[in-house]
Design a protein around this motif. Structure first.
Motif, PDB file in Angstrom:
ATOM      1  N   VAL A  94       8.611   8.196   2.019  1.00 41.59           N
ATOM      2  CA  VAL A  94       7.184   8.287   1.839  1.00 41.59           C
ATOM      3  C   VAL A  94       6.090   8.028   2.765  1.00 41.59           C
ATOM      4  CG1 VAL A  94       5.499   6.732   0.619  1.00 41.59           C
ATOM      5  CG2 VAL A  94       7.669   7.117  -0.658  1.00 41.59           C
ATOM      6  N   GLY A 133       8.181   4.245 -12.735  1.00 42.11           N
ATOM      7  CA  GLY A 133       7.170   5.163 -12.506  1.00 42.11           C
ATOM      8  C   GLY A 133       5.745   4.887 -13.122  1.00 42.11           C
ATOM      9  N   ILE A 178      -0.730   1.846  -0.220  1.00 44.86           N
ATOM     10  CA  ILE A 178      -0.179   2.764  -1.081  1.00 44.86           C
ATOM     11  C   ILE A 178       1.354   3.053  -0.902  1.00 44.86           C
ATOM     12  CG2 ILE A 178      -0.297   5.351  -1.326  1.00 44.86           C
ATOM     13  CD1 ILE A 178      -3.140   5.527  -0.391  1.00 44.86           C
ATOM     14  N   VAL A 179       1.956   3.018   0.262  1.00 45.92           N
ATOM     15  CA  VAL A 179       3.174   3.002   0.320  1.00 45.92           C
ATOM     16  C   VAL A 179       3.935   1.806  -0.588  1.00 45.92           C
ATOM     17  CG1 VAL A 179       5.395   2.278   1.912  1.00 45.92           C
ATOM     18  CG2 VAL A 179       3.398   3.628   2.707  1.00 45.92           C
ATOM     19  N   LEU A 197      -0.401  11.899  -5.564  1.00 47.79           N
ATOM     20  CA  LEU A 197       0.512  11.529  -4.457  1.00 47.79           C
ATOM     21  C   LEU A 197       1.902  10.770  -4.987  1.00 47.79           C
ATOM     22  CD1 LEU A 197       1.722  11.341  -1.370  1.00 47.79           C
ATOM     23  CD2 LEU A 197       0.351   9.192  -1.675  1.00 47.79           C
ATOM     24  N   GLN A 198       1.438   9.631  -5.944  1.00 43.68           N
ATOM     25  CA  GLN A 198       2.397   8.896  -6.331  1.00 43.68           C
ATOM     26  C   GLN A 198       3.267   9.758  -7.437  1.00 43.68           C
ATOM     27  OE1 GLN A 198       1.634   4.754  -7.630  1.00 43.68           O
ATOM     28  NE2 GLN A 198       2.466   4.839  -9.596  1.00 43.68           N
ATOM     29  N   PHE A 242      14.245   6.025   0.667  1.00 42.27           N
ATOM     30  CA  PHE A 242      12.908   6.492  -0.120  1.00 42.27           C
ATOM     31  C   PHE A 242      11.814   6.110   0.622  1.00 42.27           C
ATOM     32  CE2 PHE A 242       9.886   6.169  -3.442  1.00 42.27           C
ATOM     33  CZ  PHE A 242       9.767   7.561  -3.659  1.00 42.27           C
ATOM     34  N   GLU A 243      11.517   4.750   0.967  1.00 42.86           N
ATOM     35  CA  GLU A 243      10.497   4.313   1.581  1.00 42.86           C
ATOM     36  C   GLU A 243      10.260   4.987   2.930  1.00 42.86           C
ATOM     37  OE1 GLU A 243      10.588   0.032   1.824  1.00 42.86           O
ATOM     38  OE2 GLU A 243       8.663   0.012   3.430  1.00 42.86           O
ATOM     39  N   GLY A 263       4.409  11.212   3.202  1.00 42.39           N
ATOM     40  CA  GLY A 263       3.191  10.833   2.364  1.00 42.39           C
ATOM     41  C   GLY A 263       1.783  11.040   3.154  1.00 42.39           C
ATOM     42  N   LYS A 307       8.439   3.004  -8.350  1.00 40.99           N
ATOM     43  CA  LYS A 307       9.824   3.638  -8.279  1.00 40.99           C
ATOM     44  C   LYS A 307      10.532   2.628  -9.016  1.00 40.99           C
ATOM     45  CE  LYS A 307      12.863   3.688  -5.081  1.00 40.99           C
ATOM     46  NZ  LYS A 307      14.053   3.337  -5.603  1.00 40.99           N
ATOM     47  N   LEU A 333       5.597  11.990  -5.513  1.00 41.09           N
ATOM     48  CA  LEU A 333       6.679  11.199  -4.885  1.00 41.09           C
ATOM     49  C   LEU A 333       7.652  10.758  -5.948  1.00 41.09           C
ATOM     50  CD1 LEU A 333       4.757   9.623  -1.820  1.00 41.09           C
ATOM     51  CD2 LEU A 333       6.846  11.276  -1.805  1.00 41.09           C
ATOM     52  N   LEU A 334       7.155  10.428  -7.120  1.00 40.91           N
ATOM     53  CA  LEU A 334       8.246   9.853  -8.239  1.00 40.91           C
ATOM     54  C   LEU A 334       9.031  11.037  -8.666  1.00 40.91           C
ATOM     55  CD1 LEU A 334       6.163   6.981  -9.804  1.00 40.91           C
ATOM     56  CD2 LEU A 334       7.880   6.839  -7.907  1.00 40.91           C
ATOM     57  N   ILE A 393      -0.176   7.383   6.083  1.00 42.46           N
ATOM     58  CA  ILE A 393      -0.349   6.884   4.688  1.00 42.46           C
ATOM     59  C   ILE A 393      -0.663   5.483   4.775  1.00 42.46           C
ATOM     60  CG2 ILE A 393       2.183   6.514   4.221  1.00 42.46           C
ATOM     61  CD1 ILE A 393       1.657   7.180   1.357  1.00 42.46           C
ATOM     62  N   TYR A 420      11.532  11.883  -6.073  1.00 40.09           N
ATOM     63  CA  TYR A 420      12.544  10.969  -6.243  1.00 40.09           C
ATOM     64  C   TYR A 420      13.565  11.424  -7.464  1.00 40.09           C
ATOM     65  CZ  TYR A 420      15.185   6.835  -6.616  1.00 40.09           C
ATOM     66  OH  TYR A 420      16.190   5.957  -6.956  1.00 40.09           O
ATOM     67  N   ILE A 461       3.663   2.956  -4.139  1.00 41.37           N
ATOM     68  CA  ILE A 461       4.700   3.859  -4.625  1.00 41.37           C
ATOM     69  C   ILE A 461       6.205   3.480  -4.915  1.00 41.37           C
ATOM     70  CG2 ILE A 461       5.630   6.060  -3.959  1.00 41.37           C
ATOM     71  CD1 ILE A 461       2.760   6.703  -2.852  1.00 41.37           C
ATOM     72  N   VAL A 462       6.553   2.461  -3.807  1.00 44.13           N
ATOM     73  CA  VAL A 462       8.161   2.032  -3.819  1.00 44.13           C
ATOM     74  C   VAL A 462       8.012   1.113  -4.987  1.00 44.13           C
ATOM     75  CG1 VAL A 462       9.370   0.393  -2.546  1.00 44.13           C
ATOM     76  CG2 VAL A 462       8.140   2.102  -1.417  1.00 44.13           C
TER      77      VAL A 462
END
Lengths: 89, 202
Positions: free
Chosen positions: B33, A88, A76-77, B58-59, B29-30, B37, A84, B62-63, A72, B66, A80-81
Motif C-alpha cells: 500500500v 473490505g 489512508i494507509v 484506491l481502497q 500488504f501494508e 498507493g 482489509k 487495493l482490496l 500516500i 489483495y 485500507i489496512v
C-alpha cells in the motif's frame, strides 16, 4: 473545369475514415481513397496532423509524472489496512 | 508499521513480496500500500476528478488486488498490474457518476458545408483558459482541462483507448458497451479534444 476523379470523397466522408485509418484498420480501397484525399486537400491534411498530435498530447500529459506523485497519506494507509482486516467494508 | 520493518521489505523482490502477501503477511500488504498507493491515488484522482471518489477507488483497487494477488503472474511488474486494477475501478466509477451539467460536444465538432467540404471553425467559448495554461508552460493542466470538458462517458473512452491504449474490444468489454459505440464516441471525443487543444498550436 474539374474532370471526373475516380474514388474521390468529400472532406466529410474522409473525416469518417480518420480513426480506422489511424488504427491501420481501413480496408485497402478506402485507404487509397483517403490517402488521395489527404494528398489533394490541405485542410484535411492539416486536420489529420493536429488530430494525431492532440491524441499524443493527451497520452503524454494526462497523468502526473512519477516524480510528481506524493506519498500516500498515513491516514489512508491505515484505513485500507483496517478495511482489509474487516473484509473490505 | 515500524520504519525498520518497511526498510526490510524494500529489500524484498516483487515475487517474494507477493508470496508473503499470499501467505497472509499483513506487513507485506501494508508495504505494498505504501509503496504503490501514492501513484495509484494520483491515477484515480486524475480519472475520477475528485478526491473522495479517488480515495474510494484506491481502497477498492487495493482490496481487489489483495483478493486476487495469487493470480499475479509476474509477466508485467507489480506496478503495471496495480495500475490496471486502479484504472479499471476508476473508469467504472467515472461511468457511474452523473454530472449536474454536461455540455454537448456538438459545438466542438468540425463544420462542413452543404457539399461536404471542410469549412473554418467558428470561435468557441472557454478555450482562452486552456490557451493561457499552455502559454504559461502548464501543458498537463491544459490537456486535463480539455479532457475535463468531455462528458463522463466520452472521457472514460478517451482514457481507456488513447491514454491506457486498450483496444476497441477491451474498452467495450470494460465499459459494458458495444464496440460501435466505443468507435463513435471516441471519434467525437477526439475531434472535440483536437478543437479544444488547437490554440495550443500543436
Amino acid at each position: 473545369m474539374m474532370r471526373y476523379v475516380p474514388m474521390m470523397v468529400t472532406c466529410k466522408e474522409a473525416h469518417g475514415f480518420l480513426d480506422d485509418y489511424l488504427a491501420g484498420e481501413l480496408p485497402t480501397k478506402q485507404r487509397i481513397v483517403f490517402d488521395w484525399h489527404i494528398k489533394m486537400c490541405n485542410c484535411c491534411k492539416q486536420y489529420l496532423d493536429t488530430y494525431q498530435q492532440s491524441i499524443a498530447l493527451c497520452r503524454d500529459n494526462f497523468y502526473d509524472s512519477e516524480e510528481d506523485c506524493e506519498d500516500i497519506p498515513e491516514q489512508i494507509v491505515q484505513g485500507i489496512v483496517a478495511a482489509k482486516r474487516t473484509g473490505g467494508d | 508499521m515500524d520504519g525498520w520493518r518497511q526498510n526490510a521489505y524494500a529489500e524484498v523482490d516483487e515475487s517474494e513480496l507477493v508470496r508473503k502477501i499470499v501467505e497472509g503477511d499483513e506487513a507485506g500488504f501494508e508495504y505494498l500500500v505504501r509503496r504503490f498507493g501514492g501513484r495509484m491515488l494520483a491515477v484515480a484522482r486524475r480519472i475520477t476528478g475528485n478526491e473522495a471518489d479517488a480515495q474510494d477507488c484506491l481502497q477498492e483497487a487495493l482490496l481487489k488486488s489483495y483478493s486476487n494477488i495469487g493470480q499475479f503472474q509476474g509477466r508485467s511488474g507489480l506496478n503495471t498490474w496495480l495500475h490496471r486494477i486502479v484504472v479499471n475501478v476508476s473508469l467504472m466509477r467515472l461511468r457511474s457518476q452523473k454530472r449536474a451539467r454536461e455540455d454537448s460536444l456538438d459545438p466542438l465538432l468540425p463544420d462542413f458545408d452543404g457539399h461536404g467540404m471542410r469549412v473554418g471553425d467558428a470561435p468557441i467559448a472557454g478555450v482562452e483558459e486552456i490557451e493561457e495554461m499552455y502559454e504559461q508552460g502548464r501543458t498537463r493542466a491544459a490537456v486535463r482541462a480539455a479532457i475535463e470538458r468531455l462528458p463522463n462517458d466520452y472521457r472514460a473512452i478517451v482514457i481507456a483507448r488513447d491514454i491506457e491504449q486498450l483496444n476497441t474490444s477491451e474498452t467495450a468489454q470494460l465499459l459494458g458497451i458495444s464496440t460501435s459505440l466505443v468507435k463513435t464516441r471516441l471519434h467525437r471525443a477526439r475531434a472535440a479534444l483536437k478543437r479544444l487543444l488547437d490554440p495550443v498550436e500543436i
